[in-house]
Design an enzyme around this catalytic site. Structure first.
Site, PDB file in Angstrom:
ATOM      1  N   TYR A  51       0.939  -1.149  -0.054  1.00 34.99           N
ATOM      2  CA  TYR A  51       0.128  -0.131  -0.084  1.00 34.99           C
ATOM      3  C   TYR A  51       0.945   1.261  -0.256  1.00 34.99           C
ATOM      4  O   TYR A  51       1.753   1.252   0.846  1.00 34.99           O
ATOM      5  CB  TYR A  51      -1.119  -0.096   1.168  1.00 34.99           C
ATOM      6  CG  TYR A  51      -2.449  -0.286   0.812  1.00 34.99           C
ATOM      7  CD1 TYR A  51      -3.110   0.476  -0.163  1.00 34.99           C
ATOM      8  CD2 TYR A  51      -3.192  -1.309   1.379  1.00 34.99           C
ATOM      9  CE1 TYR A  51      -4.262   0.157  -0.573  1.00 34.99           C
ATOM     10  CE2 TYR A  51      -4.378  -1.685   1.066  1.00 34.99           C
ATOM     11  CZ  TYR A  51      -4.894  -0.677   0.160  1.00 34.99           C
ATOM     12  OH  TYR A  51      -6.240  -1.240  -0.325  1.00 34.99           O
ATOM     13  N   GLU A  53      -0.444   4.899  -0.747  1.00 33.91           N
ATOM     14  CA  GLU A  53      -1.353   5.715  -1.119  1.00 33.91           C
ATOM     15  C   GLU A  53      -0.512   7.209  -0.714  1.00 33.91           C
ATOM     16  O   GLU A  53       0.338   7.401   0.315  1.00 33.91           O
ATOM     17  CB  GLU A  53      -2.566   6.036  -0.017  1.00 33.91           C
ATOM     18  CG  GLU A  53      -3.758   5.291  -0.626  1.00 33.91           C
ATOM     19  CD  GLU A  53      -4.639   4.667   0.137  1.00 33.91           C
ATOM     20  OE1 GLU A  53      -4.488   4.023   1.287  1.00 33.91           O
ATOM     21  OE2 GLU A  53      -5.828   4.859  -0.009  1.00 33.91           O
ATOM     22  N   ASP A 197      -6.251  14.052 -25.005  1.00 33.85           N
ATOM     23  CA  ASP A 197      -6.202  12.457 -24.510  1.00 33.85           C
ATOM     24  C   ASP A 197      -5.419  11.783 -25.827  1.00 33.85           C
ATOM     25  O   ASP A 197      -5.980  11.681 -26.868  1.00 33.85           O
ATOM     26  CB  ASP A 197      -7.465  11.899 -24.588  1.00 33.85           C
ATOM     27  CG  ASP A 197      -7.633  10.597 -24.160  1.00 33.85           C
ATOM     28  OD1 ASP A 197      -6.574   9.679 -24.450  1.00 33.85           O
ATOM     29  OD2 ASP A 197      -8.784   9.861 -23.697  1.00 33.85           O
ATOM     30  N   THR A 223      -3.203   6.569 -22.119  1.00 38.09           N
ATOM     31  CA  THR A 223      -3.169   5.089 -21.627  1.00 38.09           C
ATOM     32  C   THR A 223      -1.632   4.572 -21.739  1.00 38.09           C
ATOM     33  O   THR A 223      -0.840   5.544 -22.510  1.00 38.09           O
ATOM     34  CB  THR A 223      -3.802   4.032 -22.199  1.00 38.09           C
ATOM     35  OG1 THR A 223      -4.048   4.302 -23.519  1.00 38.09           O
ATOM     36  CG2 THR A 223      -5.409   4.206 -21.755  1.00 38.09           C
ATOM     37  N   LYS A 226      -0.963   1.352 -25.348  1.00 42.15           N
ATOM     38  CA  LYS A 226      -1.486   1.151 -26.726  1.00 42.15           C
ATOM     39  C   LYS A 226       0.098   1.265 -27.482  1.00 42.15           C
ATOM     40  O   LYS A 226       0.971   0.420 -27.386  1.00 42.15           O
ATOM     41  CB  LYS A 226      -2.284   2.519 -27.005  1.00 42.15           C
ATOM     42  CG  LYS A 226      -3.760   1.990 -26.290  1.00 42.15           C
ATOM     43  CD  LYS A 226      -4.780   3.099 -26.974  1.00 42.15           C
ATOM     44  CE  LYS A 226      -6.041   2.852 -26.233  1.00 42.15           C
ATOM     45  NZ  LYS A 226      -6.280   3.190 -25.068  1.00 42.15           N
ATOM     46  N   ARG A 232      -1.007  -2.400 -19.161  1.00 42.50           N
ATOM     47  CA  ARG A 232      -2.377  -1.821 -19.233  1.00 42.50           C
ATOM     48  C   ARG A 232      -2.504  -0.905 -17.912  1.00 42.50           C
ATOM     49  O   ARG A 232      -2.141  -1.301 -16.703  1.00 42.50           O
ATOM     50  CB  ARG A 232      -2.978  -3.074 -18.881  1.00 42.50           C
ATOM     51  CG  ARG A 232      -4.775  -2.407 -19.023  1.00 42.50           C
ATOM     52  CD  ARG A 232      -5.658  -3.954 -19.604  1.00 42.50           C
ATOM     53  NE  ARG A 232      -5.355  -4.424 -20.810  1.00 42.50           N
ATOM     54  CZ  ARG A 232      -5.625  -3.610 -22.064  1.00 42.50           C
ATOM     55  NH1 ARG A 232      -6.421  -2.607 -22.072  1.00 42.50           N
ATOM     56  NH2 ARG A 232      -5.262  -4.361 -23.121  1.00 42.50           N
TER      57      ARG A 232
HETATM   58  N1  DSN Z   1     -10.854   0.783 -25.735  1.00 36.68           N
HETATM   59  C1  DSN Z   1     -10.104   1.921 -26.250  1.00 36.68           C
HETATM   60  C2  DSN Z   1      -9.867   1.360 -27.745  1.00 36.68           C
HETATM   61  O1  DSN Z   1      -9.961   0.587 -28.253  1.00 36.68           O
HETATM   62  O2  DSN Z   1      -9.767   2.544 -28.570  1.00 36.68           O
HETATM   63  C3  DSN Z   1      -9.930   3.134 -26.022  1.00 36.68           C
HETATM   64  O3  DSN Z   1     -10.018   3.190 -24.569  1.00 36.68           O
END
Ligand code: DSN
Length: 416
Positions: A51, A53, A197, A223, A226, A232
């Protein structure tokens, strides 16, 4: 035999089957990728037990001296990668990162302008069934019907009429370059904050294959799994003036204990993205996407906006007689993984739209090149144009096997 397979063969078996599915198929979902063995190892560590935090040097629990080392590396590497003033690496997902950014920049009920979901926006960019659409007044902008590109004059006119608190750029199904500078100018003209984003294109931005939003945006969310090719999860970058408010919006505003095993894996991925070889990787993602787009066009398939500048391609299947859902299921059956997707001005519904989204980040990680992509374009077209023809599908399955065997994934990795 591993501890997992000895104790829980059902779960170990399913994991092994999934690894083999990834190995034996063509992963063309534009938002997916394959992390390195180093990233996988960092994730599977006892850091999950801790933990922590708070933030490095200011935790609510004792025993965080090594966790602080890990999180500081992650923050510093991410700042270096994008040239940002402040980084927060604790967001569990892109959705929580976007919520944390909205909490920082706007009050509940404020107006936010973002891309229409059917034109490439995201669930958290104002969908009525998502927190974003319930907590804020989202005003959608879109792409032109003739070019499928964002009309910046229309964005400016809408911003002047609606006076949003925040203007948001960054999309999930937009195959073209985004003009962040032009968005910033409009945001300044109407006194709005500018948020980006960059989840889909973060890896391309890190490698300078796509222009960066960092000089222009107040807050940038991403994120990490990707094109950035990390675990993730998510992260947020911002200008120094927002740092304190943003950190409070993440914890305690939205999240409790951070996932430090994932933050360790993020740190490893950021180190990888700082290597010169990552620039070659990102360039190859785009080369491959362009080769794939050309192949599909040569096969008579219509592409939204006529092609791509980035890692993704949106197929408009309207003239093929096959819906997006039918194409996704048919391609699944031959081991080519894609997702059905709305196209701009789609007359059909999200559960069975007219489009199919594909991308090249994952296969580029496996070493696929533009010749492979040209072949894959032909295979996708064969499946779509011969919908339901098992003889054709069998031939495609054989080609998929040849292609995947030529580019092995995770050789030697076993669970059982
Ligand atoms: N689910 C993602 C995508 O496939 O673009 C976006 O969060």
């Amino acid at each position: 035999m591993s501890h997992l397979s000895e104790y829980d063969p059902e779960i170990a078996g399913a994991i092994e089957n999934e690894i083999n599915r990834q190995r034996n198929g063509l992963e063309m979902i534009a938002s997916e990728n394959f992390v390195s063995r180093a990233v996988l190892e960092a994730m599977g560590t006892p850091l999950t037990n801790k933990y922590s935090e708070g933030y490095p040097g200011k935790r609510y629990y004792g025993g965080n001296q090594w966790i602080d080392v890990v999180e500081n590396f992650a923050r510093e590497r991410l700042k270096q990668l994008f040239g940002a003033q402040h980084a927060n690496v604790q967001s569990h997902s892109g959705s929580t990162a976007n919520m944390e950014a909205y909490f920082t920049l706007a009050n509940l009920g404020d107006t936010i302008m973002a891309m229409n979901l059917a034109h490439g926006g995201h669930l958290t960019h104002g969908s009525s069934v998502n927190f974003s659409g319930k907590f804020y007044r989202f005003i959608p902008y879109g792409v032109r019907q003739d070019t499928h590109r964002i009309d910046m004059d229309a964005v400016r006119a809408l911003a002047k009429a609606e006076k949003p608190k925040v203007i948001l750029a960054g999309y999930t199904a937009y195959p073209r370059e985004i003009d962040f500078k032009a968005f910033k100018e409009i945001a300044d003209e109407v006194g709005a904050a500018f948020m980006v984003d960059m989840a889909h294109i973060a890896g391309l931005i890190a490698a300078k294959v796509h222009p960066s939003p960092i000089p222009y945006a107040d807050i940038v969310t991403t994120t990490t799994h990707k094109t950035l090719r990390g675990p993730r999860g998510a992260a947020i970058l911002c200008k120094a003036q927002w740092a304190e408010k943003l950190d409070k919006a993440v914890m305690p505003g939205m999240q409790g204990g951070p996932l430090e095993h994932v933050i360790a894996a993020k740190a490893v991925a950021f180190k990888e993205a700082l290597e010169p070889s990552f620039v070659d990787y990102a360039k190859n993602i785009v080369f491959n996407a362009k080769a794939l787009a050309t192949s599909l066009i040569d096969e008579g398939i219509t592409l939204v906006s006529g092609g791509t500048d980035n890692h993704l391609i949106l197929l408009d299947l309207t003239n093929t007689g096959v819906t997006g859902k039918q194409a996704e299921v048919a391609l699944d059956s031959v081991g080519i993984y894609t997702n059905k997707n709305m196209i701009p001005y789609d007359p059909r519904k999200p559960f069975d739209p007219s489009g199919l989204r594909i991308g090249t980040p994952a296969l580029t990680t496996r070493g696929f090149d533009k010749d492979d992509m040209r072949e894959i374009g032909v295979l996708i077209a064969q499946v779509v144009k011969n919908y339901g023809n098992e003889t054709v599908y069998e031939g495609v399955r054989r080609k998929v096997k040849e292609l995947t065997e030529a580019h092995p994934l995770y050789p030697g990795l076993t669970v059982l």
